[in-house]
Design a protein around this motif. Structure first.
Motif, PDB file in Angstrom:
ATOM      1  N   ALA A  88      37.991  36.252 -18.636  1.00  0.00           N
ATOM      2  CA  ALA A  88      37.190  37.320 -18.031  1.00  0.00           C
ATOM      3  C   ALA A  88      36.105  37.796 -18.983  1.00  0.00           C
ATOM      4  O   ALA A  88      34.933  37.957 -18.587  1.00  0.00           O
ATOM      5  CB  ALA A  88      38.091  38.485 -17.638  1.00  0.00           C
ATOM      6  N   TRP A  89      36.448  38.025 -20.258  1.00  0.00           N
ATOM      7  CA  TRP A  89      35.447  38.485 -21.210  1.00  0.00           C
ATOM      8  C   TRP A  89      34.484  37.364 -21.591  1.00  0.00           C
ATOM      9  O   TRP A  89      33.319  37.612 -21.917  1.00  0.00           O
ATOM     10  CB  TRP A  89      36.126  39.083 -22.440  1.00  0.00           C
ATOM     11  N   GLY A  90      34.950  36.108 -21.490  1.00  0.00           N
ATOM     12  CA  GLY A  90      34.024  34.990 -21.664  1.00  0.00           C
ATOM     13  C   GLY A  90      32.971  34.981 -20.570  1.00  0.00           C
ATOM     14  O   GLY A  90      31.794  34.682 -20.815  1.00  0.00           O
ATOM     15  N   GLU A  91      33.390  35.321 -19.347  1.00  0.00           N
ATOM     16  CA  GLU A  91      32.429  35.397 -18.243  1.00  0.00           C
ATOM     17  C   GLU A  91      31.415  36.504 -18.494  1.00  0.00           C
ATOM     18  O   GLU A  91      30.214  36.330 -18.240  1.00  0.00           O
ATOM     19  CB  GLU A  91      33.181  35.641 -16.928  1.00  0.00           C
ATOM     20  N   VAL A  92      31.882  37.646 -19.005  1.00  0.00           N
ATOM     21  CA  VAL A  92      30.963  38.735 -19.341  1.00  0.00           C
ATOM     22  C   VAL A  92      29.944  38.259 -20.382  1.00  0.00           C
ATOM     23  O   VAL A  92      28.723  38.463 -20.230  1.00  0.00           O
ATOM     24  CB  VAL A  92      31.738  39.954 -19.886  1.00  0.00           C
ATOM     25  N   TYR A  93      30.469  37.605 -21.430  1.00  0.00           N
ATOM     26  CA  TYR A  93      29.564  37.168 -22.498  1.00  0.00           C
ATOM     27  C   TYR A  93      28.501  36.213 -21.981  1.00  0.00           C
ATOM     28  O   TYR A  93      27.311  36.372 -22.279  1.00  0.00           O
ATOM     29  CB  TYR A  93      30.355  36.490 -23.622  1.00  0.00           C
ATOM     30  N   TRP A  94      28.907  35.208 -21.204  1.00  0.00           N
ATOM     31  CA  TRP A  94      27.927  34.204 -20.794  1.00  0.00           C
ATOM     32  C   TRP A  94      26.983  34.724 -19.719  1.00  0.00           C
ATOM     33  O   TRP A  94      25.847  34.256 -19.609  1.00  0.00           O
ATOM     34  CB  TRP A  94      28.631  32.918 -20.357  1.00  0.00           C
ATOM     35  N   LEU A  95      27.417  35.698 -18.925  1.00  0.00           N
ATOM     36  CA  LEU A  95      26.468  36.343 -18.016  1.00  0.00           C
ATOM     37  C   LEU A  95      25.356  37.018 -18.817  1.00  0.00           C
ATOM     38  O   LEU A  95      24.168  36.907 -18.487  1.00  0.00           O
ATOM     39  CB  LEU A  95      27.176  37.374 -17.128  1.00  0.00           C
ATOM     40  N   MET A  96      25.732  37.721 -19.872  1.00  0.00           N
ATOM     41  CA  MET A  96      24.748  38.390 -20.720  1.00  0.00           C
ATOM     42  C   MET A  96      23.916  37.378 -21.496  1.00  0.00           C
ATOM     43  O   MET A  96      22.679  37.464 -21.538  1.00  0.00           O
ATOM     44  CB  MET A  96      25.460  39.345 -21.678  1.00  0.00           C
ATOM     45  N   ALA A  97      24.587  36.396 -22.104  1.00  0.00           N
ATOM     46  CA  ALA A  97      23.881  35.413 -22.916  1.00  0.00           C
ATOM     47  C   ALA A  97      22.907  34.583 -22.095  1.00  0.00           C
ATOM     48  O   ALA A  97      21.753  34.372 -22.495  1.00  0.00           O
ATOM     49  CB  ALA A  97      24.887  34.501 -23.617  1.00  0.00           C
ATOM     50  N   ASN A  98      23.333  34.095 -20.935  1.00  0.00           N
ATOM     51  CA  ASN A  98      22.444  33.269 -20.110  1.00  0.00           C
ATOM     52  C   ASN A  98      21.265  34.059 -19.566  1.00  0.00           C
ATOM     53  O   ASN A  98      20.164  33.519 -19.420  1.00  0.00           O
ATOM     54  CB  ASN A  98      23.237  32.628 -18.970  1.00  0.00           C
ATOM     55  N   ALA A  99      21.505  35.353 -19.266  1.00  0.00           N
ATOM     56  CA  ALA A  99      20.382  36.195 -18.833  1.00  0.00           C
ATOM     57  C   ALA A  99      19.368  36.341 -19.963  1.00  0.00           C
ATOM     58  O   ALA A  99      18.152  36.233 -19.755  1.00  0.00           O
ATOM     59  CB  ALA A  99      20.890  37.566 -18.386  1.00  0.00           C
ATOM     60  N   LEU A 100      19.855  36.560 -21.177  1.00  0.00           N
ATOM     61  CA  LEU A 100      18.955  36.688 -22.322  1.00  0.00           C
ATOM     62  C   LEU A 100      18.226  35.376 -22.603  1.00  0.00           C
ATOM     63  O   LEU A 100      17.021  35.374 -22.878  1.00  0.00           O
ATOM     64  CB  LEU A 100      19.748  37.119 -23.558  1.00  0.00           C
ATOM     65  N   ILE A 101      18.927  34.264 -22.520  1.00  0.00           N
ATOM     66  CA  ILE A 101      18.298  32.967 -22.758  1.00  0.00           C
ATOM     67  C   ILE A 101      17.160  32.731 -21.769  1.00  0.00           C
ATOM     68  O   ILE A 101      16.075  32.260 -22.137  1.00  0.00           O
ATOM     69  CB  ILE A 101      19.343  31.835 -22.659  1.00  0.00           C
ATOM     70  N   ALA A 102      17.387  33.083 -20.506  1.00  0.00           N
ATOM     71  CA  ALA A 102      16.349  32.890 -19.484  1.00  0.00           C
ATOM     72  C   ALA A 102      15.144  33.785 -19.743  1.00  0.00           C
ATOM     73  O   ALA A 102      13.990  33.340 -19.629  1.00  0.00           O
ATOM     74  CB  ALA A 102      16.932  33.174 -18.100  1.00  0.00           C
ATOM     75  N   ILE A 103      15.388  35.048 -20.085  1.00  0.00           N
ATOM     76  CA  ILE A 103      14.276  35.969 -20.358  1.00  0.00           C
ATOM     77  C   ILE A 103      13.508  35.507 -21.594  1.00  0.00           C
ATOM     78  O   ILE A 103      12.267  35.511 -21.615  1.00  0.00           O
ATOM     79  CB  ILE A 103      14.791  37.407 -20.547  1.00  0.00           C
ATOM     80  N   GLU A 104      14.236  35.107 -22.630  1.00  0.00           N
ATOM     81  CA  GLU A 104      13.574  34.666 -23.861  1.00  0.00           C
ATOM     82  C   GLU A 104      12.755  33.406 -23.626  1.00  0.00           C
ATOM     83  O   GLU A 104      11.655  33.261 -24.183  1.00  0.00           O
ATOM     84  CB  GLU A 104      14.623  34.452 -24.954  1.00  0.00           C
ATOM     85  N   LYS A 105      13.253  32.490 -22.804  1.00  0.00           N
ATOM     86  CA  LYS A 105      12.480  31.285 -22.478  1.00  0.00           C
ATOM     87  C   LYS A 105      11.156  31.657 -21.823  1.00  0.00           C
ATOM     88  O   LYS A 105      10.095  31.123 -22.173  1.00  0.00           O
ATOM     89  CB  LYS A 105      13.294  30.387 -21.539  1.00  0.00           C
ATOM     90  N   ARG A 106      11.216  32.612 -20.899  1.00  0.00           N
ATOM     91  CA  ARG A 106       9.971  33.058 -20.242  1.00  0.00           C
ATOM     92  C   ARG A 106       9.027  33.722 -21.242  1.00  0.00           C
ATOM     93  O   ARG A 106       7.809  33.477 -21.219  1.00  0.00           O
ATOM     94  CB  ARG A 106      10.312  34.022 -19.108  1.00  0.00           C
ATOM     95  N   LEU A 107       9.570  34.533 -22.129  1.00  0.00           N
ATOM     96  CA  LEU A 107       8.731  35.200 -23.122  1.00  0.00           C
ATOM     97  C   LEU A 107       8.060  34.195 -24.049  1.00  0.00           C
ATOM     98  O   LEU A 107       6.881  34.341 -24.381  1.00  0.00           O
ATOM     99  CB  LEU A 107       9.566  36.189 -23.940  1.00  0.00           C
ATOM    100  N   TYR A 108       8.798  33.175 -24.469  1.00  0.00           N
ATOM    101  CA  TYR A 108       8.201  32.144 -25.319  1.00  0.00           C
ATOM    102  C   TYR A 108       7.054  31.440 -24.586  1.00  0.00           C
ATOM    103  O   TYR A 108       6.002  31.173 -25.165  1.00  0.00           O
ATOM    104  CB  TYR A 108       9.259  31.113 -25.726  1.00  0.00           C
ATOM    105  N   GLU A 109       7.274  31.146 -23.312  1.00  0.00           N
ATOM    106  CA  GLU A 109       6.243  30.445 -22.539  1.00  0.00           C
ATOM    107  C   GLU A 109       5.007  31.308 -22.332  1.00  0.00           C
ATOM    108  O   GLU A 109       3.883  30.803 -22.285  1.00  0.00           O
ATOM    109  CB  GLU A 109       6.816  30.009 -21.191  1.00  0.00           C
TER     110      GLU A 109
END
Length: 396
Positions: free
Chosen positions: A124-145
């Protein structure tokens, strides 16, 4: 967003995790740096680690994100995620580093909570972590672009301007002679330096003044030791960086920017700062003056004394160019005629209906100003802030 089974598990275990999150993050960083010593030398702020503020910020963000997931399952805390993503992008964080963080964070959780971390709890807490991490990864990818600049770039100091006894402005031009992209008023850049012990440390500094086509400008306050660790990078810049020196800068990032909505020219604004928090506000005022902003602008600033008020001349000059601006300065010492003595107090400052406010300065200052603005009828959604260093707003 969070599966029903995981949401129930997180809801049941959130009090225990929240109670232990401080110890969890302390052990996390100890394990992370033991396995990856270069991260502390070359990426993480050693001063914030010594003071414990980075641990507080991480603990606050994890607890806030998990609480949001269980209380608002159909929403995502985009404001919080965006703020973190901008900071990560300025540091050059990569998707692979989230795997490293996951490994050491969950080792710390298991170490602190012991047998309470069943496979269901871990999942359950792994799901919390990856929801947060994947959201950040997606936002950061857009910011880099969107940044328009390829990673980090070398910039030469072409001018060094003393502002106060402890604040110096550095004007920089790209070494490669290439174009200088624009930035949004209020944004910052990461500045990387090599310290005498060989460590490569990175700090963020607001861009001051209006965007220019050939140079960028930052104003750096020297951080003295005392209740907090002495500023390694700020003291290095003041002592060792002169005209001709080369610094490595990131592209501009940061989400404390003026709203570019269609009604931007009619919305009353309030720009409140204290101390070195003046830097993004001066950039905002420069932008407003150049763009022909005609709506009311209230300028608020607090400092120890006029001599400590960095960029005061620019602060006043840009405000004077606006057709409907009111300036209110407070000084704890030596307040000249036309200013006020003591700490910032908005009791006698007119606040127009529909005001949008931007705050930057020490956390106690921003909390006090925010509370006063809310009492005066300003919507919390219209109050935006910038914290220099780890964002402890959620951690307290």
């Amino acid at each position: 967003m969070l599966s029903e089974q995981s949401a129930a598990t997180v809801r049941a275990t959130l009090p225990a995790v929240a109670a232990a999150i401080g110890e969890i993050t302390e052990r996390f960083y100890a394990g992370l740096f033991a396995a990856h010593r270069a991260l502390l030398r070359d990426l993480f702020n050693r001063g914030n680690q010594a003071a414990g503020t980075q641990r507080q910020a991480l603990a606050g963000s994890i607890a806030a994100f998990a609480t949001h997931l269980v209380e608002h399952p159909d929403q995502r805390p985009d404001a919080m995620l965006g703020r973190i993503a901008h900071k990560h992008a300025s540091l050059g964080v990569t998707p692979e580093q989230y795997e490293v963080v996951h490994e050491h964070l969950f080792a710390a959780i298991a170490d602190v909570l012991g047998e309470a971390v069943t496979p269901e709890v871990a999942a359950a807490w792994g799901e919390v972590y990856w929801l947060m991490a994947n959201a950040l990864i997606a936002i950061e990818k857009r910011l880099y672009e969107e940044s328009g600049e390829p990673g980090r770039r070398d910039w030469e100091v072409v001018e060094r301007i003393p502002e106060t006894a402890d604040v110096t402005t550095f004007r920089l031009r790209p070494v490669d002679g290439g174009p200088v992209t624009g930035f949004r008023a209020g944004q910052y850049v990461s500045v990387g330096v090599e310290l005498p012990d060989g460590a490569h440390q990175i700090r963020q500094y607001s861009l001051t003044g209006a965007p220019e086509t050939t140079v960028r400008q930052i104003s750096v306050k020297r951080v003295h030791g005392g209740t907090t660790p002495e500023g390694e990078v700020s003291n290095h810049l003041h002592a060792r960086v002169h005209e001709g020196s080369v610094l490595r800068l990131s592209a501009p990032y940061g989400d404390l920017v003026l709203d570019e909505a269609p009604d931007g020219t009619t919305t009353p604004l309030l720009l409140a700062s204290a101390g070195i928090g003046v830097t993004p506000m001066v950039a905002m005022l420069a932008h407003l003056a150049e763009s022909g902003h005609r709506a009311p602008v209230t300028v608020v600033h607090g400092d120890r004394s006029p001599a400590d008020h960095a960029l005061r001349t620019d602060h006043e000059a840009y405000a004077a160019k606006l057709p409907d601006a009111a300036v209110h300065f407070w000084y704890e010492q030596e307040a000249p005629q036309g200013t006020r003595t003591g700490l910032v107090d908005l009791a006698d400052v007119p606040v127009a209906p529909g005001t949008r406010a931007y705050l930057c300065g020490p956390l106690p200052f921003m909390r006090a100003v925010r509370a006063q603005l809310v009492e005066r009828g300003v919507s919390p959604a219209d109050i935006h802030y910038e914290v220099f260093g780890p964002d402890l707003w959620l951690a307290r």
